[in-house]
Design an enzyme around this catalytic site. Sequence first.
Site, PDB file in Angstrom:
ATOM      1  CG  ASP A  21     -11.953   3.328   5.988  1.00 24.96           C
ATOM      2  OD1 ASP A  21     -11.440   4.348   6.783  1.00 24.96           O
ATOM      3  OD2 ASP A  21     -11.634   3.637   4.851  1.00 24.96           O
ATOM      4  NE  ARG A  44     -10.141  10.565   8.652  1.00 29.57           N
ATOM      5  CZ  ARG A  44      -9.167   9.556   8.124  1.00 29.57           C
ATOM      6  NH1 ARG A  44      -9.657   8.907   7.543  1.00 29.57           N
ATOM      7  NH2 ARG A  44      -7.953  10.036   7.854  1.00 29.57           N
ATOM      8  CB  SER A  86      -8.749   5.139   7.473  1.00 22.47           C
ATOM      9  OG  SER A  86      -9.052   5.106   5.956  1.00 22.47           O
ATOM     10  CG  HIS A 134      -1.846   1.302   1.212  1.00 23.92           C
ATOM     11  ND1 HIS A 134      -2.890   1.344   0.513  1.00 23.92           N
ATOM     12  CD2 HIS A 134      -1.553   2.323   2.074  1.00 23.92           C
ATOM     13  CE1 HIS A 134      -3.427   2.759   0.886  1.00 23.92           C
ATOM     14  NE2 HIS A 134      -2.704   3.362   1.730  1.00 23.92           N
ATOM     15  CE  LYS A 137      -9.360   1.902   3.200  1.00 26.41           C
ATOM     16  NZ  LYS A 137      -9.579   3.292   3.026  1.00 26.41           N
TER      17      LYS A 137
END
Length: 427
Positions: free
Chosen positions: A166, A173, A188, A87, A192
């Site tokens: 989320d 947000r 967050s 990620h 995931k």
Amino acid sequence: MTGESFDAVDVIRTKRDGGTLTDPQIEWVVDAYTRGIVADEQMSALAMAILLRGMDANEIATWTAAMIASGERLDLTAVTRPTVDKHSTGGVGDKITLPLAPLVAACGAAVPQLSGRGLGHTGGTLDKLESIPGWRAQLSNEQFRTQLDDVGAVVCAAGDGLAPADRKLYALRDVTGTVEAIPLIASSIMSKKIAEGSSALVLDVKVGSGAFMKNADEARELARTMVELGRAHGVRTVALLTDMSTPLGRTAGNAIEVEESLEVLAGGGPADVVELTLALAREMLDGAGLTDVDPAAALADGRAMDTWRAMIAAQGGDVDASLPQARETHTITAPSSGVLTRLDALAVGVAAWRLGAGRARKEDPVSAGAGVVMHAKPGDEVVEGQPLLELRTDEPARFERALAALDDSWEVGAAAGLTPLVLARLD
Ligand code: URA
């Protein structure tokens, strides 16, 4: 009597006054928000209190677990190869997933990559891939697992079932000035990634003007928090802190980033993209327990390209089709000879976005051909009059604001002090 275990206002007051939330309070508030019992305005107030007051390690761990528990956790235990994902916290010109996923798959791992679309100046992997004619981002869980077994790499949109808390909270947000809280960013991302079911994870945490985290201390804290969350949930997690003060590679956009990724898969491409792709590939293969495989060889001998073709074709993409091109271009040339000493990532990202490559709202379309081609990068020698930056768009009216974003964003001088690309490693 509401039948609810807590009162949202009490939870908000606790955090507002600098207190620590208990596990049952956190589990309740995340679940009650997902069920629509805690209202958006209450969750906004709580998110702001978290941003201002912070959370300790136990609160972050419980919050993350509650977000995972709000939806399904994919079970990839039946996949025959070791699973590993990466990620990136997002940057300008960050197309690394495109060559990386097929490369790591070509080396024997399975890469289950659920990606997002871009918002603001950072591009989204799905937007880039959608510039390939026919390619589709939506897969069922069954198609996802089958492709993972058959091809070894899947890049697709996350289904609605994964961490729904989320999805709701991130949208909130975004419009309440509470994106930048490290506990909320870490939970967050990791909720995931953990729900996705991969056994190992490599995080590319970006630092610099084009990143969420503008300084190395903040980036390190985010990386440390995420590594600990991964570990706590049984996912082998490491993080690289990498420079995002200047864009990655020589393109920022959608189709032009796919073209650049194809150059890398063909054994060429810009040195920084190749360096980061290989550094992340080595970490991923290590996480997957495949330590005796050399990813550089798989890039050089075409195995990664073969896996790319299979991966794109499996999702309907026409691998041989030509990619969309923008109709109009505008070129900025070097005013003098010398060395390009600076090229700011945020400015290039905003320019690409204003040319049509990115979106302002989630539902906006993006232009496949728009973006910025960088004919020089910091450290390159340039001669007076040569092209530096090429702006591409379908709508020439967009040039003016894109050019304004690039004002003062680059410099030609005597010598550039170059920053290393990989700044640190955390495990
Ligand atoms: N990406 C996410 O998925 N969540 C954040 O909070 C920030 C970036």
